[in-house]
Design a protein around this motif. Structure first.
Motif, PDB file in Angstrom:
ATOM      1  N   ARG A   1      49.280  29.335  34.175  1.00 57.97           N
ATOM      2  CA  ARG A   1      49.434  29.591  32.742  1.00 57.97           C
ATOM      3  C   ARG A   1      50.869  29.352  32.296  1.00 57.97           C
ATOM      4  N   GLU A   2      50.994  28.897  31.080  1.00 56.30           N
ATOM      5  CA  GLU A   2      52.284  28.813  30.401  1.00 56.30           C
ATOM      6  C   GLU A   2      52.078  29.262  28.966  1.00 56.30           C
ATOM      7  N   LYS A   3      53.095  29.894  28.425  1.00 49.93           N
ATOM      8  CA  LYS A   3      52.973  30.406  27.065  1.00 49.93           C
ATOM      9  C   LYS A   3      52.673  29.290  26.077  1.00 49.93           C
ATOM     10  N   ALA A   4      53.299  28.109  26.297  1.00 49.26           N
ATOM     11  CA  ALA A   4      53.125  27.006  25.348  1.00 49.26           C
ATOM     12  C   ALA A   4      51.717  26.438  25.386  1.00 49.26           C
ATOM     13  N   THR A   5      51.051  26.509  26.509  1.00 46.21           N
ATOM     14  CA  THR A   5      49.717  25.888  26.634  1.00 46.21           C
ATOM     15  C   THR A   5      48.576  26.891  26.510  1.00 46.21           C
ATOM     16  N   LEU A   6      48.872  28.172  26.311  1.00 51.56           N
ATOM     17  CA  LEU A   6      47.800  29.178  26.262  1.00 51.56           C
ATOM     18  C   LEU A   6      46.783  28.936  25.147  1.00 51.56           C
ATOM     19  N   PRO A   7      47.204  28.575  23.927  1.00 56.84           N
ATOM     20  CA  PRO A   7      46.184  28.316  22.888  1.00 56.84           C
ATOM     21  C   PRO A   7      45.193  27.236  23.309  1.00 56.84           C
ATOM     22  N   ALA A   8      45.709  26.136  23.878  1.00 55.74           N
ATOM     23  CA  ALA A   8      44.809  25.074  24.319  1.00 55.74           C
ATOM     24  C   ALA A   8      43.936  25.543  25.476  1.00 55.74           C
ATOM     25  N   GLN A   9      44.496  26.374  26.344  1.00 53.06           N
ATOM     26  CA  GLN A   9      43.706  26.882  27.461  1.00 53.06           C
ATOM     27  C   GLN A   9      42.583  27.796  26.989  1.00 53.06           C
ATOM     28  N   TRP A  10      42.823  28.567  25.944  1.00 52.39           N
ATOM     29  CA  TRP A  10      41.757  29.402  25.394  1.00 52.39           C
ATOM     30  C   TRP A  10      40.611  28.534  24.849  1.00 52.39           C
ATOM     31  N   ILE A  11      40.962  27.402  24.226  1.00 44.02           N
ATOM     32  CA  ILE A  11      39.931  26.486  23.734  1.00 44.02           C
ATOM     33  C   ILE A  11      39.108  25.946  24.908  1.00 44.02           C
ATOM     34  N   LEU A  12      39.827  25.535  25.971  1.00 45.08           N
ATOM     35  CA  LEU A  12      39.119  25.018  27.141  1.00 45.08           C
ATOM     36  C   LEU A  12      38.279  26.093  27.815  1.00 45.08           C
ATOM     37  N   PHE A  13      38.779  27.341  27.802  1.00 43.64           N
ATOM     38  CA  PHE A  13      37.986  28.438  28.366  1.00 43.64           C
ATOM     39  C   PHE A  13      36.685  28.606  27.595  1.00 43.64           C
ATOM     40  N   GLY A  14      36.766  28.571  26.271  1.00 43.89           N
ATOM     41  CA  GLY A  14      35.549  28.690  25.468  1.00 43.89           C
ATOM     42  C   GLY A  14      34.573  27.567  25.755  1.00 43.89           C
ATOM     43  N   LEU A  15      35.120  26.329  25.911  1.00 41.17           N
ATOM     44  CA  LEU A  15      34.258  25.196  26.214  1.00 41.17           C
ATOM     45  C   LEU A  15      33.585  25.362  27.571  1.00 41.17           C
ATOM     46  N   LEU A  16      34.368  25.657  28.602  1.00 39.51           N
ATOM     47  CA  LEU A  16      33.819  25.754  29.952  1.00 39.51           C
ATOM     48  C   LEU A  16      32.845  26.922  30.082  1.00 39.51           C
ATOM     49  N   ALA A  17      33.180  28.070  29.465  1.00 43.33           N
ATOM     50  CA  ALA A  17      32.273  29.220  29.521  1.00 43.33           C
ATOM     51  C   ALA A  17      30.951  28.900  28.835  1.00 43.33           C
ATOM     52  N   SER A  18      31.019  28.209  27.699  1.00 43.77           N
ATOM     53  CA  SER A  18      29.786  27.839  26.981  1.00 43.77           C
ATOM     54  C   SER A  18      28.945  26.878  27.810  1.00 43.77           C
ATOM     55  N   VAL A  19      29.603  25.916  28.468  1.00 39.09           N
ATOM     56  CA  VAL A  19      28.870  24.978  29.326  1.00 39.09           C
ATOM     57  C   VAL A  19      28.197  25.724  30.470  1.00 39.09           C
ATOM     58  N   PHE A  20      28.915  26.667  31.105  1.00 41.52           N
ATOM     59  CA  PHE A  20      28.326  27.445  32.198  1.00 41.52           C
ATOM     60  C   PHE A  20      27.125  28.254  31.724  1.00 41.52           C
ATOM     61  N   LEU A  21      27.241  28.853  30.542  1.00 45.33           N
ATOM     62  CA  LEU A  21      26.120  29.639  30.014  1.00 45.33           C
ATOM     63  C   LEU A  21      24.901  28.755  29.747  1.00 45.33           C
ATOM     64  N   TYR A  22      25.158  27.565  29.241  1.00 44.38           N
ATOM     65  CA  TYR A  22      24.051  26.638  28.941  1.00 44.38           C
ATOM     66  C   TYR A  22      23.328  26.246  30.228  1.00 44.38           C
ATOM     67  N   PHE A  23      24.117  25.840  31.249  1.00 41.96           N
ATOM     68  CA  PHE A  23      23.472  25.447  32.500  1.00 41.96           C
ATOM     69  C   PHE A  23      22.868  26.647  33.220  1.00 41.96           C
ATOM     70  N   GLY A  24      23.436  27.842  33.012  1.00 41.84           N
ATOM     71  CA  GLY A  24      22.820  29.030  33.569  1.00 41.84           C
ATOM     72  C   GLY A  24      21.429  29.246  33.017  1.00 41.84           C
ATOM     73  N   ALA A  25      21.254  28.963  31.725  1.00 44.15           N
ATOM     74  CA  ALA A  25      19.924  29.076  31.117  1.00 44.15           C
ATOM     75  C   ALA A  25      19.007  27.957  31.604  1.00 44.15           C
ATOM     76  N   ARG A  26      19.546  26.748  31.762  1.00 45.99           N
ATOM     77  CA  ARG A  26      18.733  25.624  32.232  1.00 45.99           C
ATOM     78  C   ARG A  26      18.207  25.857  33.642  1.00 45.99           C
ATOM     79  N   PHE A  27      19.009  26.492  34.482  1.00 52.95           N
ATOM     80  CA  PHE A  27      18.594  26.745  35.866  1.00 52.95           C
ATOM     81  C   PHE A  27      17.780  28.023  36.017  1.00 52.95           C
ATOM     82  N   GLY A  28      17.583  28.743  34.927  1.00 49.43           N
ATOM     83  CA  GLY A  28      16.768  29.945  34.991  1.00 49.43           C
ATOM     84  C   GLY A  28      17.514  31.199  35.371  1.00 49.43           C
ATOM     85  N   TRP A  29      18.834  31.127  35.433  1.00 51.66           N
ATOM     86  CA  TRP A  29      19.611  32.323  35.771  1.00 51.66           C
ATOM     87  C   TRP A  29      19.777  33.233  34.563  1.00 51.66           C
ATOM     88  N   LEU A  30      19.667  32.685  33.386  1.00 43.29           N
ATOM     89  CA  LEU A  30      19.830  33.425  32.135  1.00 43.29           C
ATOM     90  C   LEU A  30      18.621  33.181  31.243  1.00 43.29           C
TER      91      LEU A  30
END
Length: 740
Positions: free
Chosen positions: A519-548
Motif C-alpha cells: 500500500r501507498e497513500k498516493a495509490t489507495l484511492p485507486a486500490q479501493w476501486i480495484l478492491f471493489g472490482l475484484l470483490a464483485s468479480v469473486f462474488l459473481y463467480f461464487g454464485a456461478r459455482f454454487g457457493w453463494l
C-alpha cells in the motif's frame, strides 16, 4: 500489554561526590545509564587491578566451597551492616596469598602423586627382577631383552623355536595372564632371535631409565607416596580451616564486582573538569525516586531530555508473576521493539500447554513439578528457566490425566482396581487407540496460536494508529482464515445464511489480500476501486459455482459500473496530467468501445473487463499498481504456507505419543524382570526407576526445545519484530551472598 514507559534523563554530579552518589544510585537500581561514543573505548582500555583480584577471589571461593559443608554451600545471608563491616575492614590480599600458596603446593603434590602412581604401575610387574636394568642393558658380551609373552603357551612355543640357539629365557613374573621374561642371547645370533620373536605375540618392555632393582625402587616410591599423602592431608586440613573465611571472601567479591560496575559506568559517562554527566533512562514510575535521590545528594542535578530522533529507549518488561518466567523466551530470541506490545502474556499459555502435551504423563508432571520446586528453593524463585519447567510440569498433570498417562500404564499393571478406575474416570481418550483425536487437538492448538498472533499484530497496529497495516494488511488474513476454517469445519451445522456470510467474508478477504498487500497513500484511492472490482468479480463467480445464492449474480452489474468508473477516471487523469500518449489513447478508446459492445452483446464480459483494467493500470491512475497486484497475488498463493505452519504442530502429538510409548516399553521390560527368581524385583525396580528417570529427562528437554521452536519458527513470524535493548539499570548484583 505495552512495554513499560521510560523517560530519558541527564544526571550531573560533582566529581568530588560522584563515588557516594554512584553507590546510592547503584543501590536504588533505577537508572539505565547509556554510554557515550568515547566511553566504551576508554572503559575497554582500562586494565583494572580489581579484575585480577576478582579472578583470584573466584578461584579461592570455588576452592573453599568444594571443601565446605552442605550448609556452607547455600548462599549466605548478611544484613546490610554486616556486609558493609566486612567490606570495609577486610583486605583480601592476605587470605588470597595464603590460599594461593596452599593451592599451588597442593597442585604440585597431586601431580607428583600421579607421577608416582604411573611409575609404580610400570614397575610393579617387574618387581621380581633381581638385577639393575641399566646394568643389564650395558652388558657387551650378552644382549638382554625384557618383555612379555601373551600367555604361558606362547612362552613354551618360543622356547621350542629357540632351543637350538644360544639363548636363555628367564621368567620374571606374571601380569593378567601375560608372562614377563628376561631374554639373554649372544650378540651374533640376536638378529635370528629378534626375527623369531617378531612373529609371535611378544611385547618388548623398555626399562633403560630404571636405575636400581625394581623392588627397591618400588619401596622407595611407596615411602615417598606416603610422605606426599601426609603433606597433602595437612594442606587439605589447613584449607578446610580457611572455609570459615568463605563468607567474608564472598562478600568482598560481590562488593568488588559492584565497584567495578560503578567504575565502568563512570568511564562510560561524559566528564568535564569538575562534573560527571550521565545520560540514561528511568522508568516513569521511578522518576520520583530518582528526583529524591538527586535532591538528597550533594552537588547533583537532574533534567529530563528529549531523545535523539533515531534513538530508541531500552525495553523494560513488566509482567505478572505467573507470566514472568516466559520472558526468557523473548530474552533468548530478541526483546520486543519499544514500539510494539510485549507478547509474554500471549506466549505463556501456549508454551505451557505445548510443553504439557509433549510430556503427556501425569506421573511425570508430578515428578518434574516437585523436583523443579525443590531446585527453585535452592537456586531462587526468580530463575525463569525453572519457572517455565515448573508451570509446564503442573500443566502436564491434567494433560497426562486426560490421555491416561500415569508413568505409562503402571496403574493398569499394578492390578489395583481403584487405581485403574480413577485413571479411567479422568481419561478423555487413549492416544494409542484414538490417535486422530490427538492429531486434531495438536492442529487446533496450532491454528489457535496462528490466529492469535495475527490478532495480536492487528491490536498492536491499531494501538499505534497504523491503520493501514492493521485493517488492510492483517485484518483480511484474520477474517479470511477464520471464515474458511469455520465454514469447512462447522459448515454443515450452520444455517445457510451464516454459511453465505462466511463465504462473502472469505471472498472479500481474498480480494483485499491481493489489492492491499502493498500500500501507498498516493495509490489507495485507486486500490479501493480495484478492491471493489475484484470483490464483485469473486462474488459473481461464487454464485456461478454454487457457493453463494443466485442473487449474487447481480454483482455483474456492479462489476460493469466499476469498469465504467475506472475508464472515466483513467481518461480524466490523462487529461489532467497531460499524458495523452497515442498508445494510452488507443487503449482508452478500446476500453470504452469494449464497454459499449458489451451492452449490445457483441463482446464477452471477460474481454471488456480486461480492456478496462489494462487501460486503468496503464493510465496515470494505475502507476505502480500492477506490481502491487502481482505481489498481492503471490501473497494470496503464499496462504498455502499456513497449512505447513499448522501441520508443524503435529510434533506435539508425535512427542506426546513417544513419551507414552517409551514409558509403556519400560514397564513391559520391568514386569518381565520381576518374574526372574531372587534378583528379579531388584532388577525390575532398577529398570523402572532408571528408565522413567531417563525418559523424563529426555522428554523434558524435548518438550522445552520443541515448544521453543514452535514460538520462534511458526509463531513469531506472524507478528513479532524484536530488536529491543534490555533495560539494564545500574544496580547491585550479588552472585555469592544475599544482603537483607
Amino acid at each position: 500489554m505495552a512495554i513499560e514507559k521510560v523517560t530519558k534523563v541527564l544526571v550531573a554530579v560533582h566529581k568530588e561526590h560522584q563515588e557516594s552518589f554512584l553507590k546510592a544510585l547503584q543501590r536504588s537500581g533505577i537508572l539505565h545509564v547509556t554510554r557515550t561514543e568515547t566511553g566504551p573505548d576508554q572503559a575497554d582500555s582500562q586494565t583494572s587491578a580489581q579484575s585480577v583480584i576478582l579472578n583470584r577471589l573466584a578461584e579461592a571461593i570455588e576452592l573453599l566451597k568444594a571443601r565446605a559443608d552442605k550448609k556452607g554451600k547455600a548462599r549466605p545471608v548478611l544484613t546490610r551492616s554486616e556486609f558493609e563491616e566486612i567490606v570495609q575492614h577486610l583486605d583480601p590480599s592476605e587470605p588470597l596469598d595464603h590460599l594461593n600458596r596452599l593451592a599451588r603446593e597442593l597442585s604440585e603434590l597431586d601431580n607428583r602423586l600421579k607421577a608416582i602412581d604411573a611409575e609404580r604401575a610400570r614397575l610393579l610387574p617387574w618387581q621380581g627382577l633381581q638385577d639393575n636394568p641399566q646394568e643389564l642393558y650395558g652388558l657387551r658380551s650378552v644382549t638382554i631383552l625384557l618383555g612379555r609373552f601373551a600367555d604361558r603357551a606362547e612362552l613354551m612355543n618360543a622356547k621350542g623355536l629357540l632351543a637350538q640357539e644360544p639363548v636363555a629365557i628367564e621368567t620374571v613374573g606374571e601380569e593378567d595372564g601375560a608372562v614377563l621374561v628376561m631374554i639373554a642371547s649372544a650378540p651374533d645370533v640376536w638378529e635370528r632371535v629378534s626375527a623369531t620373536l617378531s612373529g609371535m605375540r611378544f611385547e618388548t618392555a623398555d626399562l633403560r631409565n630404571v636405575e636400581g632393582r625394581p623392588a627397591e625402587i618400588l619401596a622407595e616410591l611407596k615411602r615417598e607416596r606416603d610422605e606426599v599423602e601426609k603433606r597433602r592431608v595437612e594442606l587439605e586440613s589447613e584449607i578446610s580451616r580457611l572455609t570459615r573465611r568463605l563468607v567474608e571472601l564472598q562478600a568482598v567479591a560481590d562488593a568488588l564486582a559492584n565497584e567495578e560496575s560503578r567504575k565502568g559506568t563512570e568511564l562510560g559517562a561524559e566528564q568535564t573538569g569538575t562534573v560527571l554527566l550521565m545520560h540514561g533512562w528511568v522508568r516513569n514510575r521511578d522518576i520520583g525516586k530518582l528526583k529524591r535521590l538527586v535532591d538528597e545528594a550533594e552537588y547533583a542535578a537532574l533534567a529530563q531530555v528529549e531523545p535523539d530522533p533515531d534513538e530508541e529507549p531500552p525495553v523494560a518488561l513488566v509482567n505478572r508473576p505467573v507470566f514472568r518466567p516466559f520472558e526468557l523466551v523473548l530474552e533468548l530470541f530478541s526483546l520486543p521493539s519499544p514500539k510494539e506490545l510485549d507478547p509474554t502474556w500471549l506466549i505463556a499459555p501456549f508454551f505451557g500447554t505445548f510443553f504439557a502435551l509433549c510430556l503427556t504423563d501425569a506421573g511425570y508432571g508430578i515428578v518434574v513439578a516437585l523436583l523443579t520446586y525443590l531446585l527453585m528453593r535452592r537456586l531462587g524463585a526468580s530463575n525463569k528457566l525453572l519457572g517455565i519447567v515448573l508451570i509446564g510440569g503442573l500443566l502436564t498433570i491434567p494433560a497426562g490425566a486426560l490421555v491416561g498417562g500415569w508413568f505409562g500404564d503402571v496403574f493398569d499393571r499394578l492390578g489395583l482396581g481403584w487405581l485403574a478406575a480413577f485413571k479411567n474416570r479422568l481419561m478423555w481418550f487413549d492416544p494409542l487407540k484414538e490417535p486422530m483425536k490427538f492429531f486434531i487437538l495438536s492442529v487446533a492448538l496450532g491454528y489457535l496460536q496462528l490466529i492469535s498472533g495475527i490478532a495480536f499484530e492487528i491490536a498492536d497496529c491499531l494501538r499505534v494508529r497504523n491503520w493501514g497495516d492493521g485493517l488492510l494488511g492483517q485484518m483480511p488474513w484474520f477474517l479470511g482464515l477464520n471464515s474458511l476454517v469455520i465454514r469447512v469445519v462447522f459448515g454443515r451445522m450452520l444455517p445457510g445464511s451464516v454459511n453465505t456470510l462466511l463465504m462473502v467474508i472469505l471472498l472479500g478477504a481474498m480480494a483485499a489480500i491481493v489489492v492491499f498487500n502493498q500500500r501507498e497513500k498516493a495509490t489507495l484511492p485507486a486500490q479501493w476501486i480495484l478492491f471493489g472490482l475484484l470483490a464483485s468479480v469473486f462474488l459473481y463467480f461464487g454464485a456461478r459455482f454454487g457457493w453463494l445464492p443466485r442473487v449474487f449474480l447481480l454483482s455483474r452489474w456492479l462489476v460493469l459500473a466499476i469498469l465504467v468508473a475506472m475508464t472515466i477516471w483513467a481518461w480524466l487523469s490523462m487529461i489532467q496530467k497531460h499524458r495523452m500518449r497515442p498508445v494510452l489513447a488507443v487503449l482508452g478508446i478500446l476500453a470504452g468501445a469494449g464497454i459499449a459492445f458489451y451492452f449490445v452483446r457483441l463482446l464477452p464480459a471477460v474481454v471488456t473487463g480486461v480492456l478496462a483494467t489494462v487501460f486503468f493500470l496503464a493510465a496515470p491512475t494505475g502507476r505502480g499498481l500492477f506490481s502491487k497486484l502481482a505481489w498481492g497475488g503471490y501473497a494470496l498463493y503464499g496462504a498455502t504456507g499456513y497449512i505447513g505452519v499448522v501441520l508443524s504442530y503435529i510434533r506435539l502429538m508425535a512427542l506426546g505419543m513417544c513419551t507414552g510409548g517409551v514409558a509403556m516399553a519400560i514397564n513391559v521390560i520391568a514386569w518381565m524382570l520381576f518374574k526372574v527368581p531372587v534378583i528379579g524385583i531388584v532388577l525390575g525396580l532398577v529398570v523402572l526407576i532408571g528408565g522413567h528417570a531417563y525418559n523424563i529427562a529426555v522428554n523434558v528437554l524435548g518438550a522445552f526445545v520443541h515448544s521453543l521452536r514452535l514460538q520462534y519458527v511458526e509463531f513469531f513470524p506472524r507478528f513479532y519484530t524484536g530488536g529491543g535493548e534490555r533495560f539494564s539499570p545500574l544496580a547491585e548484583r550479588f552472585n555469592y551472598i544475599k544482603v537483607q
